[in-house]
Scaffold this active site. Sequence first.
Site, PDB file in Angstrom:
ATOM      1  N   GLU A  90       0.831  -1.358   0.122  1.00 37.91           N
ATOM      2  CA  GLU A  90      -0.117   0.111  -0.240  1.00 37.91           C
ATOM      3  C   GLU A  90       0.871   1.151  -0.036  1.00 37.91           C
ATOM      4  OE1 GLU A  90      -2.288   0.793   3.619  1.00 37.91           O
ATOM      5  OE2 GLU A  90      -4.029   1.281   2.662  1.00 37.91           O
ATOM      6  N   LYS A 109     -10.046  -0.347  -1.991  1.00 39.50           N
ATOM      7  CA  LYS A 109     -10.140  -0.624  -0.530  1.00 39.50           C
ATOM      8  C   LYS A 109     -11.767  -0.202   0.104  1.00 39.50           C
ATOM      9  CE  LYS A 109      -7.561   0.250   3.701  1.00 39.50           C
ATOM     10  NZ  LYS A 109      -6.448   0.996   4.250  1.00 39.50           N
ATOM     11  N   CYS A 136      -4.525  -3.843   3.025  1.00 43.61           N
ATOM     12  CA  CYS A 136      -4.278  -3.537   4.404  1.00 43.61           C
ATOM     13  C   CYS A 136      -5.432  -3.621   5.369  1.00 43.61           C
ATOM     14  CB  CYS A 136      -3.924  -2.050   4.422  1.00 43.61           C
ATOM     15  SG  CYS A 136      -2.918  -1.763   5.816  1.00 43.61           S
TER      16      CYS A 136
HETATM   17  O1  LIG Z   1       0.162   5.327   7.870  1.00 45.60           O
HETATM   18  C1  LIG Z   1      -0.147   5.661   6.805  1.00 45.60           C
HETATM   19  O2  LIG Z   1      -0.384   6.885   6.466  1.00 45.60           O
HETATM   20  C2  LIG Z   1      -0.379   4.621   5.913  1.00 45.60           C
HETATM   21  N1  LIG Z   1      -1.290   3.590   6.214  1.00 45.60           N
HETATM   22  C3  LIG Z   1      -2.369   3.707   5.174  1.00 45.60           C
HETATM   23  O3  LIG Z   1      -2.575   4.087   4.162  1.00 45.60           O
HETATM   24  C4  LIG Z   1      -3.572   2.805   5.779  1.00 45.60           C
HETATM   25  C5  LIG Z   1      -4.673   3.646   5.921  1.00 45.60           C
HETATM   26  S1  LIG Z   1      -4.459   4.962   7.084  1.00 45.60           S
HETATM   27  N2  LIG Z   1      -3.021   2.134   6.785  1.00 45.60           N
HETATM   28  C6  LIG Z   1      -3.991   0.846   7.265  1.00 45.60           C
HETATM   29  O4  LIG Z   1      -5.029   0.596   6.745  1.00 45.60           O
HETATM   30  C7  LIG Z   1      -3.536   0.140   8.507  1.00 45.60           C
HETATM   31  C8  LIG Z   1      -4.005  -0.780   8.824  1.00 45.60           C
HETATM   32  C9  LIG Z   1      -3.591  -1.320  10.550  1.00 45.60           C
HETATM   33  O5  LIG Z   1      -2.545  -0.884  10.874  1.00 45.60           O
HETATM   34  C10 LIG Z   1      -4.416  -2.254  10.981  1.00 45.60           C
HETATM   35  O6  LIG Z   1      -5.289  -2.967  10.522  1.00 45.60           O
HETATM   36  O7  LIG Z   1      -3.710  -2.673  12.121  1.00 45.60           O
END
Ligand SMILES: O=C(O)CNC(=O)[C@H](CS)NC(=O)CCC(=O)C(=O)O
Length: 286
Positions: free
Chosen positions: A48, A120, A161
């Site tokens: 991602e 997503k 993710c």
């Molecule tokens: O941190 C960032 O900027 C990049 N991350 C993302 O783009 C995405 C959406 S904020 N991260 C997740 O979905 C983490 C899931 C997760 O960590 C879980 O399910 O525990």
Amino acid sequence: MAAAAAATVRVAAAQMTSINDLSANFNTCSRLVQDAVAAGAKLLCFPENFSFFGSKDGESLTIAETLDGPIVHRYCSLARESGIWLSLGGFQEKGPDDAHLCNTHVLIDDSGNIKSTYRKIHLFDVDVPGGAVYKESHFTTAGQDIVAVDSPMGRLGLTVCYDLRFPELFQQLRFQHQAQVLIVPAAFTKVTGEAHWEVLLRARAIETQCYVIAPAQAGKHNEKRECYGDTLIIDPWGKILGRLPDRISTGITVADIDFSLIDSVRTKMPISEHRKPLDFWKSASL
Ligand SMILES: O=C(O)CNC(=O)[C@H](CS)NC(=O)CCC(=O)C(=O)O
């Protein structure tokens, strides 16, 4: 007589630390593609935010593009020139308005054509215990569609993710869409990754009897953001086949998809026959 399908096919998963610089990330991806080709892989999966990892909220909106824009075009050329399939596991696709993007998993074939796209479904609006507060839905529009697609690597189920935490999506991919290989590109937080990453991935592989390819963002992207890392490839029995020497370095891991293993695991333990239809659960709960 038709040629028999290859019994195994090699796939690769990348681990990287993307930053807020499209060219720098593209250079890393190009290098990893060369490594994957040299290792004999037919597919390389990126995590991602592979092409851009913002350093502040909303920064990704400034680089969001349509699928026919220059960013995806560059990765299509890379796939064609290198003769390898690419899974772009979380591209900032221009959304329905200027304030929203879609977090889109783009699959490109080895001729450089987009084969399919998955947006997503589950957005990360979470107050991580001992970590930060995330509100992905502030700038992202959720997808609505389940996506599985045929390829030389088997029938691929696409996710992104946080989707990993919703087993019903994975059940749909296996039992309604006949997926054989599930791709789970991620940018997991350090805190949640430590607690849940490997066990969730192995559970999804075991309960769907699918291979799971899980490329991960890893290490420190900027002052504020750090990802857990630990890119993994797991077989349908839950065994870890591929992992980098450490959780945060940049590189690839490779493994062979063995279609006869998928068949034997599914034949010997026929959960598709033993599982109950949704109607059973409706009446059982009365
Ligand atoms: O941190 C960032 O900027 C990049 N991350 C993302 O783009 C995405 C959406 S904020 N991260 C997740 O979905 C983490 C899931 C997760 O960590 C879980 O399910 O525990």
